[in-house]
Design a protein around this motif. Structure first.
Motif, PDB file in Angstrom:
ATOM      1  N   LEU A 141       0.781  -1.199  -0.183  1.00 35.10           N
ATOM      2  CA  LEU A 141       0.001   0.014   0.178  1.00 35.10           C
ATOM      3  C   LEU A 141       0.846   1.488   0.061  1.00 35.10           C
ATOM      4  N   PRO A 142       0.219   2.958  -1.010  1.00 34.46           N
ATOM      5  CA  PRO A 142       1.554   3.356  -0.639  1.00 34.46           C
ATOM      6  C   PRO A 142       0.893   4.088   0.454  1.00 34.46           C
ATOM      7  N   GLN A 143       2.640   4.348   0.490  1.00 36.13           N
ATOM      8  CA  GLN A 143       3.043   5.485   1.740  1.00 36.13           C
ATOM      9  C   GLN A 143       2.366   7.023   2.742  1.00 36.13           C
ATOM     10  N   GLN A 144       2.145   7.320   1.370  1.00 34.11           N
ATOM     11  CA  GLN A 144       1.502   8.120   1.081  1.00 34.11           C
ATOM     12  C   GLN A 144      -0.414   8.530   1.521  1.00 34.11           C
ATOM     13  N   LEU A 145      -0.587   7.171   1.712  1.00 37.21           N
ATOM     14  CA  LEU A 145      -1.720   7.102   1.993  1.00 37.21           C
ATOM     15  C   LEU A 145      -2.048   6.832   3.517  1.00 37.21           C
ATOM     16  N   GLY A 146      -1.126   6.478   3.925  1.00 37.51           N
ATOM     17  CA  GLY A 146      -1.193   6.619   5.193  1.00 37.51           C
ATOM     18  C   GLY A 146      -0.821   7.403   6.497  1.00 37.51           C
ATOM     19  N   ALA A 147      -0.374   8.649   5.353  1.00 37.94           N
ATOM     20  CA  ALA A 147       0.227  10.219   5.661  1.00 37.94           C
ATOM     21  C   ALA A 147      -1.001  11.494   5.530  1.00 37.94           C
ATOM     22  N   GLY A 148      -1.691  11.025   4.372  1.00 39.61           N
ATOM     23  CA  GLY A 148      -2.585  12.105   4.319  1.00 39.61           C
ATOM     24  C   GLY A 148      -4.141  11.858   4.234  1.00 39.61           C
ATOM     25  N   THR A 149      -4.899  10.494   5.234  1.00 40.13           N
ATOM     26  CA  THR A 149      -6.241  10.175   5.174  1.00 40.13           C
ATOM     27  C   THR A 149      -6.414  10.414   6.859  1.00 40.13           C
ATOM     28  N   ALA A 150      -6.844  11.618   6.751  1.00 37.78           N
ATOM     29  CA  ALA A 150      -6.814  12.275   8.359  1.00 37.78           C
ATOM     30  C   ALA A 150      -8.354  12.040   8.954  1.00 37.78           C
ATOM     31  N   SER A 151      -8.810  11.416   7.654  1.00 35.62           N
ATOM     32  CA  SER A 151     -10.929  10.948   8.207  1.00 35.62           C
ATOM     33  C   SER A 151     -10.718   9.255   7.968  1.00 35.62           C
ATOM     34  N   LEU A 152      -9.582   8.789   7.866  1.00 35.51           N
ATOM     35  CA  LEU A 152     -10.099   7.769   7.055  1.00 35.51           C
ATOM     36  C   LEU A 152      -9.894   6.409   8.965  1.00 35.51           C
TER      37      LEU A 152
END
Length: 708
Positions: free
Chosen positions: A596-607
């Motif tokens: 999974l892309p690391q940026q996915l974890g860094a920017g998804t504040a509502s996940l």
């Protein structure tokens, strides 16, 4: 009455209530109930909370301390002033109610019902015609309209007003949306609320075996849900008695419907026979001149009588998944009041010419496309040009698009200024060579431009290699829902990252996709980054399913995925935002995906939730510091590590035989393990237990998953 509280893992806390001796069950404390009440009403001022506390606690007591009753009561109180006098007036309505109602809990729910406007009361009571635990979808609004419950408002269409009613009932907690449905399109009615509705409407409504009714009882009823016990639906003897039933719904599908239904129920407005095995509709259905809705979904009918054309008041005709129905009678073009025709899942190959005569159609689902071949009266499908005269369409689904003539179609849909939902479906390739088919299909879809106000788009079975250019531009600025299914020849994903209102995206069956990269967010390979700073600004739900060759997922050409992109924008440095409102990520049936892309974890504040199913090549799920609720992993055989998910409260795992490291889950409250995980989890569960004991002073809730 006994109150049973059942905790389920999927719905968090779901309450199922039977009624008897509520005092024997430990429900909410009065203080906790009061907190739920004022928080449900969004009371922000501390002085209001304290001022209303004593009367609020009394209201909680009258609600039986039941969370459902408290939430429903909060919805009713929301329209009143925040004063003791107003709340005392509300509470005063309880006087004398116990002589009529079963207990205080039902009394609290009754008060909330009594606060409804008259038309919403009718709609709420109507929902009790659905049997216990049934799904109540947005289609119920069609039944409300047919019964005359929806008030005409100048300049607005009935369907929009009815939809408002539906969402108001949800807002008041009188319908409970299914957490798995997008946009609250499916609901259920809580057992207690359904019982309340049944009690209030018992003089006019009946749900059960109609054979148990006497003719005299039938004469008083207005609405009936007949639960069939035998192969034949037998109605009570009615002799010369006048029958005033307006809605008749069958459940459990009898083989045969007595002719009496069509001969005696002459005031019917709603007739729902869906799911029954009835094989024919008699010609004297023409006697039902008041009929506004006829639902024959999932029946075994092979034809419709020409006499159906006499139903000049018919507004809704639903023929979904009628597997042996392949033609429509010519009289269908005489249904001058028809607003909705639903043929979804029914393989119609003979239709009468003249569908454009139905000027009031606003929903046309399963429109079988043809080239106009056939005799003077019957053809293999409707030509797209016949839609030009149907100007009020809000929902349109086109099927068999491979049969459409390859000619200019650019204005067929663009002129539909009311169109909100569009489905485009191909069932197979044409008759030419593969390359010719692909080329002509791509050209055809490029020309089939929808109106810019479109909100939902489904594309199914498209066998071109490239998506139309209009799908990846801000031309579709109103698009909320995009669903791509069985796009087996497309080599990439559409560039949809800059669609400003897209909330839901699902792609399924993209067999040739091997990499998802910057083109997905709307940047072509090698091109400079776009000026937009936010990609997928409103996307809440992202689902990938059945992509067997997908290996790589990245948001940047830079190999250092962990570094957020920094670039100049209007002379100032700015940080790239990805998926700031994403709530759910689901990946199912993508066995080759490596990471999974690391940026996915860094920017998804509502996940809040990640679901991974059958991603066998994935080695690790880590570094999602903002994921706040659930990580659900199933059948991921190659998974070895789960780490650094500090806010996750629940983890569910089964079918992961190599998972040897689980750490960095400081907020974990619940751990669900499949039976196959008992041995492998023994090496990391004790560490989680110790951590939870140290942080929270109690044992971690570990339970066994049901994997059926």
């Amino acid at each position: 009455m006994q109150v049973i509280l059942v905790t389920t893992r999927d719905d968090q806390v779901a309450l199922r209530i039977g009624i008897q001796h509520t005092h024997q069950v430990d429900l909410m404390s009065l203080e906790v109930g009061w907190e739920l009440l004022w928080k449900s009403m969004n009371i922000d001022e501390e002085k209001d909370v304290q001022n209303l506390r004593s009367i609020g606690i009394e209201i909680v007591r009258k609600c039986g301390r039941l969370p459902l009753a408290i939430r429903v009561t909060a919805s009713a109180l929301a329209s009143r002033y925040l004063t003791k006098n107003e709340w005392k007036k509300f509470l005063g309505k309880y006087v004398g109610l116990q002589n009529i109602l079963l207990d205080e809990i039902e009394g609290a729910l009754y008060l909330s019902y009594s606060e409804l406007p008259h038309r919403l009361k009718q709609c709420f009571l109507y929902c009790a015609l659905y049997i216990e635990d049934s799904v109540i979808g947005l289609d119920v609004t069609k039944l409300w309209i047919s019964e005359g419950f929806v008030e005409n408002q100048e300049g607005r269409i009935l369907e929009d007003i009815a939809n408002e009613y539906y969402y108001k009932l949800i807002h008041r907690n009188l319908l409970q949306p299914d957490i798995r449905s997008f946009n609250q399109a499916e609901c259920r009615m809580h057992d207690l609320l359904r019982q309340l509705a049944c009690n209030i409407s018992r003089e006019e409504c009946f749900i059960g075996d109609v054979e148990t009714l006497s003719g005299k009882s039938m004469s008083k009823l207005r609405r009936v849900t007949a639960v069939a016990k035998k192969d034949i639906l037998v109605l009570p003897s009615m002799d010369k008695m006048e029958i005033k039933v307006r809605t008749f719904i069958t459940i459990n599908g009898p083989w045969i419907i007595e002719d009496t239904l069509f001969k005696k129920f002459l005031l019917l407005r709603v007739l729902v026979l869906n799911g029954s095995l009835v094989q024919s509709i008699p010609g004297y259905i023409r006697k039902l001149v008041h009929l506004r809705l006829l639902n024959l979904d999932y029946t075994h009918i092979s034809c419709l009588p020409e006499s159906i054309g006499s139903l000049e008041n018919l507004q809704v005709l639903s023929l979904r998944y009628c597997k042996v129905l392949h033609s429509l009678p010519s009289a269908i073009t005489q249904l001058c009041s028809l607003r909705s025709l639903d043929l979804d899942g029914t393989e119609i190959n003979q239709v009468p010419k003249g569908i454009g005569k139905l000027k009031f159609l606003n929903e046309l689902n399963g429109f079988p496309v043809g080239d106009g071949s056939g005799n003077a009266d019957v053809q293999d499908g409707w030509e797209l040009e016949e839609l030009c005269c149907v100007s009020q369409l809000r929902l349109l689904s086109l099927v068999n698009l491979e049969r459409a003539p390859q000619c200019s179609t650019s204005t067929v849909l663009m002129d539909k200024k009311h169109l909100q939902e569009l489905g485009l479906s191909w069932s197979e390739r044409g008759e030419g060579s593969y390359s010719e088919d692909v080329s002509s299909t791509e050209k055809f879809l490029e020309q089939l431009i929808p109106p810019s106000n479109l909100e939902s788009l489904w594309i199914n079975g498209f066998f071109g290699q490239h998506y139309p250019t209009w799908i990846g531009t801000t031309y579709l600025s109103s698009l909320i829902h995009l669903f791509l299914r069985d796009v087996r020849s497309c080599v990439g994903l559409p560039p949809i990252g800059q669609l400003p209102n897209l909330k839901y995206f699902r792609i399924e069956g993209a067999n040739l996709v091997t990499k998802v990269g910057t083109e997905f967010v709307g940047c072509r390979k090698g091109a400079p980054l776009c000026n937009e700073l936010v990609y997928f600004p409103k996307l809440e739900c992202l689902i990938f399913k059945d992509m067997p060759n997908w290996e790589e997922w990245s948001f940047s050409e830079d190999q250092d995925e962990g570094r957020a992109e920094i670039r100049e924008h209007d002379g100032q440095s700015a940080r790239l935002q990805l998926l700031p409102r994403l709530v759910l990520l689901k990946i199912d049936g993508c066995p080759k995906l490596r990471a999974l892309p690391q940026q996915l974890g860094a920017g998804t504040a509502s996940l809040k939730e990640i679901r991974l199913i059958g991603t066998n090549n994935l080695k690790a799920v880590e570094d999602f510091p903002l994921l706040s609720e659930l990580l659900n992993i199933q059948k991921c055989e190659g998974l070895e590590r789960i780490s650094n998910l500090p806010q996750v409260t629940e983890l569910r795992v089964h079918g992961c035989p190599n998972l040897s490291h689980v750490e960095g889950l400081g907020s974990l409250q619940q751990l669900g393990l499949g039976e196959d995980m008992q041995e492998i989890s023994s090496c990391w569960v004790p560490g989680l237990q110790i951590q939870h004991q140290q942080l929270h002073g109690e044992n971690l809730d570990v339970y066994t998953l049901s994997t059926n």
